[in-house]
Design a protein around this motif. Structure first.
Motif, short mmCIF file in Angstrom:
data_model
loop_
_atom_site.label_atom_id
_atom_site.label_comp_id
_atom_site.label_asym_id
_atom_site.label_seq_id
_atom_site.Cartn_x
_atom_site.Cartn_y
_atom_site.Cartn_z
N HIS A 66 0.77 -1.09 -0.15
CA HIS A 66 -0.17 0.00 0.01
C HIS A 66 0.87 1.07 -0.06
CE1 HIS A 66 -4.67 0.71 0.65
NE2 HIS A 66 -3.88 2.01 0.58
N GLY A 67 0.32 2.38 -0.90
CA GLY A 67 1.24 3.66 -0.68
C GLY A 67 0.88 4.30 0.27
N GLU A 68 1.54 5.22 0.90
CA GLU A 68 1.11 5.81 2.16
C GLU A 68 0.55 7.15 2.02
OE1 GLU A 68 5.14 6.83 3.62
OE2 GLU A 68 5.46 4.67 4.90
N GLU A 69 0.71 7.58 0.47
CA GLU A 69 -0.05 8.71 0.31
C GLU A 69 -1.19 8.54 -0.75
OE1 GLU A 69 2.94 11.26 -1.71
OE2 GLU A 69 4.45 10.94 -0.25
N ASP A 70 -1.78 7.31 -0.63
CA ASP A 70 -2.80 6.92 -1.41
C ASP A 70 -4.13 7.79 -1.21
OD1 ASP A 70 -4.95 5.43 -2.71
OD2 ASP A 70 -4.00 3.55 -2.49
N GLU A 71 -4.63 8.52 -2.36
CA GLU A 71 -5.49 9.41 -2.32
C GLU A 71 -7.07 8.79 -2.46
OE1 GLU A 71 -4.47 9.67 -6.71
OE2 GLU A 71 -3.86 8.84 -4.64
N ARG A 99 5.06 -1.00 2.71
CA ARG A 99 4.59 0.41 2.44
C ARG A 99 5.46 1.26 1.60
NH1 ARG A 99 4.20 1.97 8.38
NH2 ARG A 99 3.64 4.21 7.44
N TYR A 100 5.03 2.11 0.62
CA TYR A 100 5.62 2.79 -0.14
C TYR A 100 5.24 4.37 -0.12
CZ TYR A 100 5.85 -2.01 -1.72
OH TYR A 100 6.10 -3.41 -1.82
N GLU A 101 6.31 5.13 -0.70
CA GLU A 101 5.88 6.59 -0.64
C GLU A 101 5.36 6.77 -2.03
OE1 GLU A 101 9.46 8.86 -0.09
OE2 GLU A 101 9.63 7.89 2.21
N MET A 102 4.12 6.61 -2.33
CA MET A 102 3.31 6.92 -3.54
C MET A 102 2.02 6.78 -3.25
SD MET A 102 3.27 2.99 -5.12
CE MET A 102 2.28 1.79 -4.51
N LYS A 103 1.24 7.54 -4.21
CA LYS A 103 -0.10 7.47 -4.25
C LYS A 103 -0.96 6.34 -4.67
CE LYS A 103 -0.11 12.65 -4.96
NZ LYS A 103 -0.79 13.67 -5.68
N HIS A 104 -2.02 6.52 -5.14
CA HIS A 104 -2.89 5.11 -5.54
C HIS A 104 -2.46 4.72 -7.00
CE1 HIS A 104 -6.17 2.49 -5.19
NE2 HIS A 104 -6.44 2.51 -6.39
N GLY A 105 -1.44 3.68 -7.04
CA GLY A 105 -1.01 3.01 -8.31
C GLY A 105 0.22 1.85 -7.93
N PRO A 190 8.21 11.20 -12.93
CA PRO A 190 6.81 10.54 -13.28
C PRO A 190 6.63 10.21 -14.83
CG PRO A 190 6.09 12.22 -11.93
CD PRO A 190 7.64 12.40 -11.86
N GLU A 191 7.31 11.01 -15.59
CA GLU A 191 7.58 11.04 -16.89
C GLU A 191 8.53 9.70 -17.25
OE1 GLU A 191 8.10 13.69 -21.02
OE2 GLU A 191 7.85 14.57 -18.94
#
Length: 275
Positions: A66-71, A99-105, A190-191
């Motif tokens: 799960h991403g810690e910044e999942d919106e 756990r990861y430093e990322m959003k929903h993805g 991201p690119e």
């Protein structure tokens, strides 16, 4: 279906992303006929704290990411699932929480963890079935009373078309890219990550990104791993190269079809050449 094809249940791992993760997990937990290889739950939620867990899969190995910044699906849902599962299963040893430093993805570090989990599950000792399969259409169980299915008539093979949604990149090449520290560091942009995801699905799109200076350095590294020739590199077949005398120079001509080819021309035939 896979068991009926002869695949060992302990080599079957169910998984899903977001809502699909919860569905896959509950299906794995409740599977009654044999111990499965495991379950993978990505950026998901579990819903009700209770679940039907069959004796066969009380020791199911589960990877929760799960991403810690999942919106979309809050990180707390992943934490909650990781805390619930040990009580439903044999204990904490059955559950791995990442756990990861990322959003929903899906991120590159997460993909690496998934690959390592799958590798471990495929290399683990096979588990024995507790009983005959309840659904056994082709007689997988040795003492099954189900009548065998008549063999399907073979039809001429046709070339398989690429399946939509399935990565087309060779898994060995993908592993090579994922193990390159420089490429993985670059995917924080991201690119760059978007380009890598596109090439995993469609390797033939490599030259489509060749003109993007933001990803040029990484494309150079990926080019060697993928064995792709950069756009603009011309090759001449033996039939298109004309050998001349010992004293000659290279020039270019165009074939009737418009294709450029290299031609070796004696110096005496060039403007200003020797006579």
């Amino acid at each position: 279906r896979e068991i009926s094809r002869g695949v060992s249940p302990s080599r079957i791992v169910l998984g899903g992303f977001a809502q699909g993760g919860g569905v896959a997990l509950r299906a794995a937990l409740s599977f009654p006929d044999a111990p499965l290889g495991g379950a993978i739950v990505l950026s998901s939620f579990f819903g009700a704290p209770t679940a039907s867990v069959s004796p066969a899969n009380k020791d199911l190995e589960v990877l929760v990411c799960h991403g810690e910044e999942d919106e979309l699906v809050p990180f707390t849902e992943g934490e909650r699932l990781a805390k619930l599962l040990p009580g439903l299963l044999s204990g904490p040893s059955c559950v791995t929480f990442k756990r990861y430093e990322m959003k929903h993805g899906v991120g590159s570090d997460e993909i690496t963890d998934v690959l390592e989990f799958l590798k471990a599950r495929m290399e683990a000792p096979e588990k024995e079935r507790l009983e005959e399969l309840a659904f056994d259409p082709v007689g997988v169980s040795e003492t099954s009373d189900v009548a065998p299915v008549e063999p399907v008539k073979k039809v001429p093979a046709v070339p398989d078309a690429p399946v939509k949604g399935v990565p087309q990149m060779n898994p060995e090449i993908l592993l090579k890219l994922m193990n390159d520290d420089e490429i993985m560091e670059a995917t924080k942009d991201p690119e760059v990550m978007a380009v890598l995801q596109d090439l995993i699905m469609f390797p033939e799109d490599f030259n489509k990104h060749a003109g993007n200076p933001r990803v040029a350095k990484i494309l150079d590294k990926m080019q060697d791993a993928m064995g792709v020739k950069p756009l603009g590199v011309l090759e001449s077949s033996p039939e298109e190269t004309v050998a001349a005398d010992t004293v000659a120079a290279d020039t270019e001509e165009y074939t009737p079809s418009g294709k450029k080819k290299k031609v070796r021309v004696p110096l005496r035939d060039l403007p200003g050449g020797s006579k």
